[in-house]
Design a protein around this motif. Structure first.
Motif, mmCIF file in Angstrom:
data_model
loop_
_atom_site.group_PDB
_atom_site.id
_atom_site.type_symbol
_atom_site.label_atom_id
_atom_site.label_comp_id
_atom_site.label_asym_id
_atom_site.label_seq_id
_atom_site.Cartn_x
_atom_site.Cartn_y
_atom_site.Cartn_z
ATOM 1 N N PRO A 1 4.259 3.394 3.629
ATOM 2 C CA PRO A 1 2.899 3.936 3.692
ATOM 3 C C PRO A 1 2.700 4.948 4.807
ATOM 4 O O PRO A 1 1.578 5.341 5.084
ATOM 5 N N TYR A 2 3.777 5.373 5.455
ATOM 6 C CA TYR A 2 3.658 6.229 6.630
ATOM 7 C C TYR A 2 4.190 7.630 6.357
ATOM 8 O O TYR A 2 5.137 7.826 5.598
ATOM 9 N N GLN A 3 3.592 8.578 7.061
ATOM 10 C CA GLN A 3 4.112 9.935 7.112
ATOM 11 C C GLN A 3 4.714 10.096 8.498
ATOM 12 O O GLN A 3 4.004 10.075 9.515
ATOM 13 N N VAL A 4 6.040 10.236 8.565
ATOM 14 C CA VAL A 4 6.770 10.198 9.826
ATOM 15 C C VAL A 4 7.324 11.583 10.139
ATOM 16 O O VAL A 4 7.900 12.248 9.262
ATOM 17 N N ALA A 5 7.175 11.994 11.382
ATOM 18 C CA ALA A 5 7.613 13.326 11.802
ATOM 19 C C ALA A 5 9.108 13.326 12.091
ATOM 20 O O ALA A 5 9.553 13.454 13.231
ATOM 21 N N VAL B 1 0.811 -1.207 0.000
ATOM 22 C CA VAL B 1 0.000 0.000 0.000
ATOM 23 C C VAL B 1 0.849 1.264 0.000
ATOM 24 O O VAL B 1 0.332 2.350 0.244
ATOM 25 N N ALA B 2 2.138 1.153 -0.262
ATOM 26 C CA ALA B 2 2.992 2.332 -0.290
ATOM 27 C C ALA B 2 2.429 3.357 -1.255
ATOM 28 O O ALA B 2 1.987 3.044 -2.350
ATOM 29 N N GLY B 3 2.435 4.610 -0.838
ATOM 30 C CA GLY B 3 1.918 5.674 -1.682
ATOM 31 C C GLY B 3 0.475 6.009 -1.407
ATOM 32 O O GLY B 3 -0.065 6.938 -2.006
ATOM 33 N N LEU B 4 -0.194 5.281 -0.492
ATOM 34 C CA LEU B 4 -1.585 5.545 -0.192
ATOM 35 C C LEU B 4 -1.746 6.557 0.936
ATOM 36 O O LEU B 4 -2.792 6.660 1.548
ATOM 37 N N ILE B 5 -0.696 7.290 1.227
ATOM 38 C CA ILE B 5 -0.732 8.234 2.338
ATOM 39 C C ILE B 5 -1.696 9.370 2.034
ATOM 40 O O ILE B 5 -1.681 9.958 0.961
ATOM 41 N N ALA B 6 -2.548 9.653 2.973
ATOM 42 C CA ALA B 6 -3.440 10.798 2.853
ATOM 43 C C ALA B 6 -2.869 11.926 3.707
ATOM 44 O O ALA B 6 -2.872 11.848 4.935
ATOM 45 N N LEU B 7 -2.372 12.962 3.077
ATOM 46 C CA LEU B 7 -1.754 14.056 3.815
ATOM 47 C C LEU B 7 -2.834 14.850 4.533
ATOM 48 O O LEU B 7 -3.856 15.195 3.960
ATOM 49 N N ALA B 8 -2.631 15.129 5.797
ATOM 50 C CA ALA B 8 -3.611 15.840 6.600
ATOM 51 C C ALA B 8 -2.919 16.965 7.342
ATOM 52 O O ALA B 8 -1.698 17.048 7.406
ATOM 53 N N SER B 9 -3.726 17.864 7.908
ATOM 54 C CA SER B 9 -3.134 18.928 8.710
ATOM 55 C C SER B 9 -2.423 18.304 9.892
ATOM 56 O O SER B 9 -2.904 17.361 10.498
ATOM 57 N N ALA B 10 -1.273 18.833 10.227
ATOM 58 C CA ALA B 10 -0.427 18.212 11.233
ATOM 59 C C ALA B 10 -0.107 19.204 12.336
ATOM 60 O O ALA B 10 -0.086 20.415 12.117
ATOM 61 N N PRO B 11 0.129 18.703 13.548
ATOM 62 C CA PRO B 11 0.523 19.595 14.631
ATOM 63 C C PRO B 11 1.931 20.119 14.416
ATOM 64 O O PRO B 11 2.668 19.650 13.550
ATOM 65 N N ALA B 12 2.307 21.102 15.223
ATOM 66 C CA ALA B 12 3.663 21.638 15.139
ATOM 67 C C ALA B 12 4.671 20.524 15.402
ATOM 68 O O ALA B 12 4.473 19.672 16.263
ATOM 69 N N LEU B 13 5.746 20.524 14.646
ATOM 70 C CA LEU B 13 6.721 19.446 14.709
ATOM 71 C C LEU B 13 7.955 19.862 15.488
ATOM 72 O O LEU B 13 8.334 21.027 15.503
ATOM 73 N N ALA B 14 8.566 18.874 16.117
ATOM 74 C CA ALA B 14 9.899 19.051 16.658
ATOM 75 C C ALA B 14 10.908 18.710 15.572
ATOM 76 O O ALA B 14 10.578 18.068 14.577
ATOM 77 N N ALA B 15 12.152 19.153 15.759
ATOM 78 C CA ALA B 15 13.213 18.845 14.791
ATOM 79 C C ALA B 15 13.770 17.468 15.111
ATOM 80 O O ALA B 15 14.727 17.334 15.870
ATOM 81 N N ASN B 16 13.154 16.443 14.542
ATOM 82 C CA ASN B 16 13.606 15.067 14.731
ATOM 83 C C ASN B 16 14.371 14.604 13.502
ATOM 84 O O ASN B 16 13.974 14.889 12.374
ATOM 85 N N GLY B 17 15.461 13.887 13.724
ATOM 86 C CA GLY B 17 16.193 13.288 12.617
ATOM 87 C C GLY B 17 15.862 11.821 12.481
ATOM 88 O O GLY B 17 15.382 11.182 13.423
ATOM 89 N N VAL B 18 16.112 11.274 11.312
ATOM 90 C CA VAL B 18 15.924 9.842 11.087
ATOM 91 C C VAL B 18 17.124 9.315 10.308
ATOM 92 O O VAL B 18 17.613 9.962 9.374
ATOM 93 N N ALA B 19 17.614 8.159 10.737
ATOM 94 C CA ALA B 19 18.759 7.518 10.083
ATOM 95 C C ALA B 19 18.427 6.044 9.881
ATOM 96 O O ALA B 19 17.586 5.460 10.581
ATOM 97 N N PHE B 20 19.099 5.442 8.927
ATOM 98 C CA PHE B 20 18.849 4.042 8.576
ATOM 99 C C PHE B 20 20.149 3.266 8.697
ATOM 100 O O PHE B 20 21.196 3.713 8.234
ATOM 101 N N ARG B 21 20.076 2.121 9.337
ATOM 102 C CA ARG B 21 21.249 1.306 9.571
ATOM 103 C C ARG B 21 20.933 -0.163 9.276
ATOM 104 O O ARG B 21 19.774 -0.583 9.286
ATOM 105 N N ASP B 22 21.977 -0.941 9.024
ATOM 106 C CA ASP B 22 21.860 -2.390 8.924
ATOM 107 C C ASP B 22 22.411 -3.016 10.194
ATOM 108 O O ASP B 22 23.423 -2.564 10.736
#
Length: 329
Positions: free
Chosen positions: A58-62, A8-29
């Motif tokens: 399929p996710y919208q991640v902050a 279902v990738a790509g089925l994200i419905a974008l919605a109004s979002a609360p104020a965000l913090a500055a979070n980083g994301v990294a990917f590891r093996d």
């Protein structure tokens, strides 16, 4: 414990979002040597820089890839997903913890994820899940970018379903696989435990303990627990916040979460969600996911998953703030 498909990738419905913090994301093996498995992990961390949403599967991640880690050393929470799940199935829990100052790392278990269930019903998964989380912790502490910012004396674990089972392994519980026979005699219609796996669990050539003394507290949701007896659960010498879904038809509460509740020597809090089914602990679904995966996404009419997650996530923050307040001595 139905597999979580990413078709279902790509089925994200974008919605109004609360104020965000500055979070980083990294990917590891992560490589785990006992089972010889390699798997991906997602790390979300407090950061400096712009606050944005990122579409991951399929996710919208902050969180935003590539941001610098915020200065200082932060407590760490490791997340273990359920059978057939994904590293992002609890992304809202992860980002809530990161907003509160934690680093959070979630593994995608080799042999038991939405992409690969080849280890289902084997020790490679039933024991290997815990070894995989420990290997992720080893990797994080040695990571040149993330390691210097982790407070190695303040580490917790959170898990759902088979991830709750994994959390209990890491905290000291020891499984007894011979208990399946009695369970299946009482519940022969349980397809995943009693029908769809071989009668004899495939062993690993080499084994080792599953407990990890570096992990000091556990936030456990709807755990798979039929392999634990009371004596085994008494070995969990760490505080545990336990959640159950009291209308759970996948992991029957009387055989799973309730025996855990009654046996844990350091049960911090138990919350049983009346009327909720098993999958209520997965992150709330957007409309596209709900249409594609109704079994995972739809709750009974009296259950508001978004409101429940606000409580669950707040409970996790408060629990880990208390139990990881000071470095271990």
């Amino acid at each position: 414990m139905i597999p979580f498909k990413f078709a279902v990738a790509g089925l994200i419905a974008l919605a109004s979002a609360p104020a965000l913090a500055a979070n980083g994301v990294a990917f590891r093996d992560v490589h785990e040597t006992t089972t010889g498995t390699t798997m991906p992990a997602v790390v979300i961390y407090p950061a400096t820089g712009p606050a944005t949403w990122t579409e991951l599967g399929p996710y919208q991640v902050a969180a935003t890839p590539g941001l610098p880690v915020a200065a200082g050393r932060h407590p760490l929470v490791l997340i273990s997903h359920g059978h057939g799940g994904s590293a992002l199935g609890h992304h809202d829990l992860a980002t809530t913890l990161v907003d509160a100052g934690f680093i959070v790392a979630a593994i995608e278990h080799a042999g038991d994820s939405h992409r690969d269930q080849s280890g289902f019903g084997t020790e490679r998964v039933l024991l290997g899940r815990a070894w995989q989380v420990s290997a992720m912790l080893d990797m994080l502490l040695a990571d040149p970018q993330l390691g210097p910012h982790i407070d190695a004396g303040r580490i917790g674990v959170a898990g759902f379903s088979a991830g709750g089972y994994t959390s209990l392994l890491l905290l000291g519980a020891t499984p007894d696989f011979s208990r399946r026979a009695a369970y299946c005699a009482a519940q022969p219609a349980d397809a995943e435990v009693c029908v769809e796996v071989p009668a004899v669990i495939e062993r690993v050539p080499a084994s080792r303990p599953t407990a990890d003394a570096r992990i000091r507290a556990g936030f456990v949701m709807a755990p798979f627990a039929i392999f634990f007896d009371e004596a085994s659960l008494k070995q969990v010498n760490a505080p545990v916040f336990l959640y159950g879904a009291m209308a759970d038809a996948v992991l029957l509460p009387g055989y799973n979460v309730l025996p855990v509740r009654d046996a844990l020597p350091r049960l911090h809090t138990f919350r049983g969600i009346v009327g909720a089914g098993h999958y209520v602990f997965l992150a709330p679904c957007n409309p596209g996911m709900t249409d594609a995966l109704p079994v995972l996404c739809k709750d009974p009419p009296n259950i508001d998953r978004a409101a429940l997650h606000a409580q669950i996530n707040a409970d996790a923050v408060a629990f880990f703030r208390q139990t990881l307040a000071e470095p271990s001595r």
